[in-house]
Motif scaffolding. Structure first.
Motif, PDB file in Angstrom:
ATOM      1  N   TYR A 286       0.743  -1.161  -0.085  1.00  0.00           N
ATOM      2  CA  TYR A 286       0.125   0.049  -0.113  1.00  0.00           C
ATOM      3  C   TYR A 286       0.814   1.300   0.291  1.00  0.00           C
ATOM      4  O   TYR A 286       1.869   1.319   0.618  1.00  0.00           O
ATOM      5  CB  TYR A 286      -1.021   0.203   1.281  1.00  0.00           C
ATOM      6  CG  TYR A 286      -1.881  -1.261   1.316  1.00  0.00           C
ATOM      7  CD1 TYR A 286      -3.125  -1.097   0.784  1.00  0.00           C
ATOM      8  CD2 TYR A 286      -1.492  -2.398   1.868  1.00  0.00           C
ATOM      9  CE1 TYR A 286      -3.971  -2.255   0.874  1.00  0.00           C
ATOM     10  CE2 TYR A 286      -2.304  -3.547   1.815  1.00  0.00           C
ATOM     11  CZ  TYR A 286      -3.497  -3.406   1.517  1.00  0.00           C
ATOM     12  OH  TYR A 286      -4.404  -4.733   1.503  1.00  0.00           O
ATOM     13  N   LYS A 287       0.563   2.302  -0.671  1.00  0.00           N
ATOM     14  CA  LYS A 287       1.421   3.403  -1.036  1.00  0.00           C
ATOM     15  C   LYS A 287       0.491   4.872  -0.560  1.00  0.00           C
ATOM     16  O   LYS A 287      -0.720   4.837  -1.089  1.00  0.00           O
ATOM     17  CB  LYS A 287       1.982   3.548  -2.334  1.00  0.00           C
ATOM     18  CG  LYS A 287       2.466   4.755  -2.744  1.00  0.00           C
ATOM     19  CD  LYS A 287       2.700   5.004  -4.122  1.00  0.00           C
ATOM     20  CE  LYS A 287       3.500   5.975  -4.581  1.00  0.00           C
ATOM     21  NZ  LYS A 287       4.058   5.924  -6.092  1.00  0.00           N
ATOM     22  N   ALA A 288       0.857   5.483   0.458  1.00  0.00           N
ATOM     23  CA  ALA A 288       0.340   6.803   1.071  1.00  0.00           C
ATOM     24  C   ALA A 288       0.991   7.749   0.332  1.00  0.00           C
ATOM     25  O   ALA A 288       2.176   7.979   0.546  1.00  0.00           O
ATOM     26  CB  ALA A 288       0.221   6.873   2.268  1.00  0.00           C
ATOM     27  N   VAL A 289       0.145   8.876  -0.130  1.00  0.00           N
ATOM     28  CA  VAL A 289       0.894   9.934  -1.048  1.00  0.00           C
ATOM     29  C   VAL A 289       0.188  11.152  -0.392  1.00  0.00           C
ATOM     30  O   VAL A 289      -1.207  11.229  -0.796  1.00  0.00           O
ATOM     31  CB  VAL A 289       0.766   9.673  -2.405  1.00  0.00           C
ATOM     32  CG1 VAL A 289       1.396  10.943  -3.172  1.00  0.00           C
ATOM     33  CG2 VAL A 289       1.330   8.757  -2.804  1.00  0.00           C
ATOM     34  N   ALA A 298      10.451  14.315  -0.146  1.00  0.00           N
ATOM     35  CA  ALA A 298      11.013  13.123   0.120  1.00  0.00           C
ATOM     36  C   ALA A 298      10.096  12.515   1.305  1.00  0.00           C
ATOM     37  O   ALA A 298      10.055  11.196   1.601  1.00  0.00           O
ATOM     38  CB  ALA A 298      12.297  13.157   0.892  1.00  0.00           C
ATOM     39  N   ASP A 299       9.105  13.493   2.120  1.00  0.00           N
ATOM     40  CA  ASP A 299       8.369  12.782   3.283  1.00  0.00           C
ATOM     41  C   ASP A 299       6.860  12.882   2.808  1.00  0.00           C
ATOM     42  O   ASP A 299       6.142  12.594   3.540  1.00  0.00           O
ATOM     43  CB  ASP A 299       8.552  13.597   4.420  1.00  0.00           C
ATOM     44  CG  ASP A 299       8.167  14.846   4.459  1.00  0.00           C
ATOM     45  OD1 ASP A 299       7.826  15.384   3.191  1.00  0.00           O
ATOM     46  OD2 ASP A 299       8.308  15.438   5.190  1.00  0.00           O
ATOM     47  N   ASN A 300       6.708  12.858   1.316  1.00  0.00           N
ATOM     48  CA  ASN A 300       5.294  12.903   0.801  1.00  0.00           C
ATOM     49  C   ASN A 300       4.834  11.659   0.557  1.00  0.00           C
ATOM     50  O   ASN A 300       3.599  11.655   0.128  1.00  0.00           O
ATOM     51  CB  ASN A 300       5.194  13.937  -0.248  1.00  0.00           C
ATOM     52  CG  ASN A 300       5.293  15.364   0.063  1.00  0.00           C
ATOM     53  OD1 ASN A 300       5.254  15.570   1.130  1.00  0.00           O
ATOM     54  ND2 ASN A 300       5.219  16.104  -0.852  1.00  0.00           N
ATOM     55  N   THR A 301       5.527  10.686   0.581  1.00  0.00           N
ATOM     56  CA  THR A 301       5.258   9.269   0.102  1.00  0.00           C
ATOM     57  C   THR A 301       5.753   8.259   1.112  1.00  0.00           C
ATOM     58  O   THR A 301       6.803   8.404   1.556  1.00  0.00           O
ATOM     59  CB  THR A 301       5.782   8.914  -1.200  1.00  0.00           C
ATOM     60  OG1 THR A 301       5.074   9.668  -2.288  1.00  0.00           O
ATOM     61  CG2 THR A 301       5.116   7.529  -1.689  1.00  0.00           C
ATOM     62  N   THR A 302       4.928   7.298   1.529  1.00  0.00           N
ATOM     63  CA  THR A 302       5.321   6.233   2.498  1.00  0.00           C
ATOM     64  C   THR A 302       4.759   4.918   1.862  1.00  0.00           C
ATOM     65  O   THR A 302       3.608   4.861   1.333  1.00  0.00           O
ATOM     66  CB  THR A 302       5.361   6.473   3.687  1.00  0.00           C
ATOM     67  OG1 THR A 302       6.052   5.331   4.564  1.00  0.00           O
ATOM     68  CG2 THR A 302       3.893   6.555   4.099  1.00  0.00           C
ATOM     69  N   PHE A 303       5.224   3.707   2.519  1.00  0.00           N
ATOM     70  CA  PHE A 303       4.458   2.435   2.081  1.00  0.00           C
ATOM     71  C   PHE A 303       4.246   1.529   3.192  1.00  0.00           C
ATOM     72  O   PHE A 303       4.779   1.851   4.450  1.00  0.00           O
ATOM     73  CB  PHE A 303       5.699   1.820   1.140  1.00  0.00           C
ATOM     74  CG  PHE A 303       5.794   2.484  -0.241  1.00  0.00           C
ATOM     75  CD1 PHE A 303       5.137   2.089  -1.396  1.00  0.00           C
ATOM     76  CD2 PHE A 303       6.726   3.190  -0.204  1.00  0.00           C
ATOM     77  CE1 PHE A 303       5.347   2.890  -2.464  1.00  0.00           C
ATOM     78  CE2 PHE A 303       7.028   4.086  -1.473  1.00  0.00           C
ATOM     79  CZ  PHE A 303       6.272   3.700  -2.494  1.00  0.00           C
ATOM     80  N   SER A 304       3.263   0.496   3.092  1.00  0.00           N
ATOM     81  CA  SER A 304       3.152  -0.350   4.020  1.00  0.00           C
ATOM     82  C   SER A 304       2.807  -1.695   3.342  1.00  0.00           C
ATOM     83  O   SER A 304       2.410  -1.806   2.256  1.00  0.00           O
ATOM     84  CB  SER A 304       1.984   0.041   4.905  1.00  0.00           C
ATOM     85  OG  SER A 304       1.744  -0.931   5.867  1.00  0.00           O
ATOM     86  N   PHE A 305       3.071  -2.741   4.110  1.00  0.00           N
ATOM     87  CA  PHE A 305       3.279  -4.130   3.478  1.00  0.00           C
ATOM     88  C   PHE A 305       2.130  -4.944   4.494  1.00  0.00           C
ATOM     89  O   PHE A 305       2.262  -4.941   5.677  1.00  0.00           O
ATOM     90  CB  PHE A 305       4.474  -4.917   3.351  1.00  0.00           C
ATOM     91  CG  PHE A 305       5.508  -4.021   2.736  1.00  0.00           C
ATOM     92  CD1 PHE A 305       5.267  -4.128   1.215  1.00  0.00           C
ATOM     93  CD2 PHE A 305       6.608  -3.576   3.066  1.00  0.00           C
ATOM     94  CE1 PHE A 305       6.209  -3.619   0.411  1.00  0.00           C
ATOM     95  CE2 PHE A 305       7.623  -2.912   2.591  1.00  0.00           C
ATOM     96  CZ  PHE A 305       7.276  -2.790   0.905  1.00  0.00           C
ATOM     97  N   LEU A 306       1.115  -5.581   3.796  1.00  0.00           N
ATOM     98  CA  LEU A 306       0.311  -6.361   4.656  1.00  0.00           C
ATOM     99  C   LEU A 306       0.997  -7.961   4.756  1.00  0.00           C
ATOM    100  O   LEU A 306       1.678  -8.365   3.911  1.00  0.00           O
ATOM    101  CB  LEU A 306      -0.968  -6.637   3.721  1.00  0.00           C
ATOM    102  CG  LEU A 306      -2.181  -7.307   4.386  1.00  0.00           C
ATOM    103  CD1 LEU A 306      -2.591  -6.697   5.725  1.00  0.00           C
ATOM    104  CD2 LEU A 306      -3.429  -7.566   3.573  1.00  0.00           C
TER     105      LEU A 306
END
Length: 602
Positions: A286-289, A298-306
């Protein structure tokens, strides 16, 4: 030459005023004449005279203008000598961390501005040697004792951001060692370095810190996580507003090119706010933007893994704090509370203990809060926390866990022994991790009732990381720091292995004979694609910046000048010229008075 108070240049308007007074003042004497016909002709000729000729033969005017100019320049406090480079050897320390990619006016990054200022410093060198050190996790020397300016500029121009969290203290220590046998100065180019972050005990040379930037236009994604609970996938995201005004944050959640969810919320200035994300479809990542335009990408995007935590059973033993129980309920649907003296055996579960004696610890992975006195780790009486917290951000357990605003009233001291220290105060461990009797454990020397940590969004993130560490069920490589060295086991039958971006563009080919690789520096989602007998496998990982790099508010520049006896002066006094200008103005004033006196006597 420079000026300390250039605002006084506005006084130049009085010089124009004096000239106008001379142009329009009356210069006639009263006399009785028989007729004005001749005077009319003279006045017409005077009015037709060029303006600059009217100023001729006015010595008093010129002297008065000189006095005004000297007084005005004295008020602007001109000085020389402050920017001169002293010594035989100049060492430059350049910060290449993620925050240096924040943009300022003309859309130039802070790193580009810093490089330009270093180029100007190179031009000021007078047969002096220059050494350039990059402040990264491990300081790197780009060139040493260089005297050729063209070579210096060429290598400076090629520097790129590392996105790593810079260890400024180590870099400055290295710079000071390079000056051990010679004289010179250390010039640090950063953006957020404070004077209290520098250990002055080892410094013996002049230190000048140039903090670059003015912008605070930044909305940052501090944390983002997803988990499955009761068959539904939900998430949590926290956003920080660094601006001094309220901002409408617009956020979207996506996977690949598919948009999964979006929302927008108002965030007050200087606030870190947490938002819940409702039901999401199952995806590999999942990608949050943040879609707002700001000065720091550089801090406008982050990821998460299920699937990093596969809903393990969680067994609570002892008087576990209600805040801890509530946070754990987000990560597992199988939570059971046991009495302290209950003998629990669960080969697949994780234990969370609070106030349980060491002899009653179960055989299995455990998070141990508020350990009791004695035992293998020599646990002692509770003590007040009187020193600042030291955090080891290199461990995955504290990744995205911001402890800067957390208040801890007291701690339970113990000896870490074979454990690794994650959080300490005055070199006494507070949180440690490692193995005890063959089982992974996390030892937390805190009574949750003595801290406000559960009130911060970092507490559930810590528990999430802790369960992930204890459960060991990662299906991906997880989160990796920029340029981090990672161990990898290639398939024995693999013929090719490469790292590609989220857009499937190749970044690098991996050597199958090596058991490690170095992660890319640019934050983002990557995957390792390995081909074996025509079959491809893929492992995802995300390169992410540290929490400390999600702030861009710049600090003020400063300097520390060290003498031979170790004393410091935080401010260098420039060689000001105003006393000489005032003296010269007085001399001209005496001269003007003498000219005026002689004119009247004549």
């Amino acid at each position: 030459m420079n000026f300390l108070t250039p605002i006084y240049f506005i006084l130049s308007i009085f010089i124009i005023g004096v000239i106008l007074f001379y142009l329009f003042r009356k210069q006639y004497e009263s006399n009785i004449v028989p007729s004005t016909l001749m005077w009319q002709q003279v006045m017409q000729e005077w009015q037709a005279t060029k303006w600059w000729k009217k100023l001729q033969n006015h010595l008093l005017l010129y002297l008065q203008l000189i006095i005004l100019l000297l007084v005005m320049f004295a008020l602007t406090r001109p000085y020389v000598g402050l920017n001169e480079l002293s010594g035989e050897h100049i060492v430059v320390v350049l910060d290449t961390s993620a925050s240096m990619t924040a943009t300022e006016e003309d859309n130039k990054s802070r790193l580009s501005i810093a490089k330009n200022e270093i180029m100007e410093l190179v031009d000021k060198l007078d047969n002096q040697m220059l050494t350039l050190v990059l402040a990264q996790e491990i300081p790197t020397i780009i060139f040493s004792n260089e005297t050729t300016k063209q070579t210096m500029k060429s290598k400076i121009e090629g520097i790129k951001p590392s996105y790593q969290q810079s260890d400024m203290d180590k870099a400055i220590q290295l710079a000071n060692q390079l000056l051990a046998r010679t004289s010179g100065e250390i010039h640090v180019f950063s953006d957020r370095l404070r004077e209290d972050q520098i250990n002055t005990n080892y410094l013996s040379s002049k230190l000048v810190v140039h903090n670059i930037g003015d912008s605070t236009n930044n909305l940052s994604l501090h944390t983002f996580g997803v988990a499955e609970n009761n068959g539904k996938i939900s998430g949590i995201v926290s956003i920080y507003n660094e601006l001094e005004e309220e901002q409408l944050a617009r956020v979207k959640i996506e996977s690949g090119k598919e948009k999964l969810y979006s929302f927008q919320e108002l965030i007050e200035p200087g606030k870190l706010v947490q938002f819940s994300i409702p039901e999401l479809p199952a995806k590999s990542y999942y990608k949050a933007v943040i879609t707002n335009e700001d000065d720091y990408e550089a801090d406008n995007t982050t990821f998460s893994f299920l699937g990093q935590v596969n809903n393990p059973p969680i067994n609570l033993i002892g008087e576990v704090n209600p805040f801890t129980r509530k946070a754990l309920s987000y990560f597992s649907t199988d939570i059971v509370q046991y009495e302290q003296d209950t003998n629990v055996v669960d080969n697949h579960g994780i234990y969370v203990l609070e106030g349980v004696p060491e002899k009653e610890w179960p055989d299995g992975p455990a998070i141990i809060f508020s350990p009791t006195e004695g035992g293998h780790f020599n646990v002692r009486e509770k003590q007040l926390v009187e020193h600042s917290l030291q955090v080891n951000n290199n461990e995955s357990i504290l990744r995205y866990v911001d402890l800067n605003q957390v208040y801890i009233q007291s701690r339970i001291p113990y000896d870490a022994l074979e454990l690794d220290t994650l959080l300490s105060s005055n070199h006494i461990p507070i949180i440690s991790n490692g193995y005890y009797n063959g089982n992974p454990i996390i030892l937390v020397g805190i009574d949750i009732a003595d801290t406000d940590w559960p009130m911060h969004s970092s507490f559930p993130i810590f528990l999430y990381n802790a369960i992930n560490y204890l459960n060991k069920t990662q299906e991906t490589l997880g989160f990796i720091k920029p340029l981090e060295r990672i161990n990898i086991a290639h398939d024995p039958g693999a013929t090719t292995s490469q790292i590609v971006t989220e857009q499937k563009e190749q970044v690098m080919a991996l050597n199958l004979d090596e058991s490690f690789f170095q992660a890319p520096s640019l934050p983002g989602l990557y995957s390792i694609i390995e081909e074996s007998n025509g079959v491809k496998s893929e492992k995802l990982f995300a390169v992410s910046i540290s929490t400390e790099e999600k702030y861009i508010h710049p600090k003020s520049s400063f300097s520390l000048d060290f003498t031979n006896d170790g004393s410091t002066a935080t401010e260098e006094k420039p060689n000001e010229l105003w006393p000489w200008l005032v003296l010269l103005a007085l001399l001209v004033l005496f001269l003007e008075w003498e000219v005026y006196r002689r004119g009247n006597s004549n």
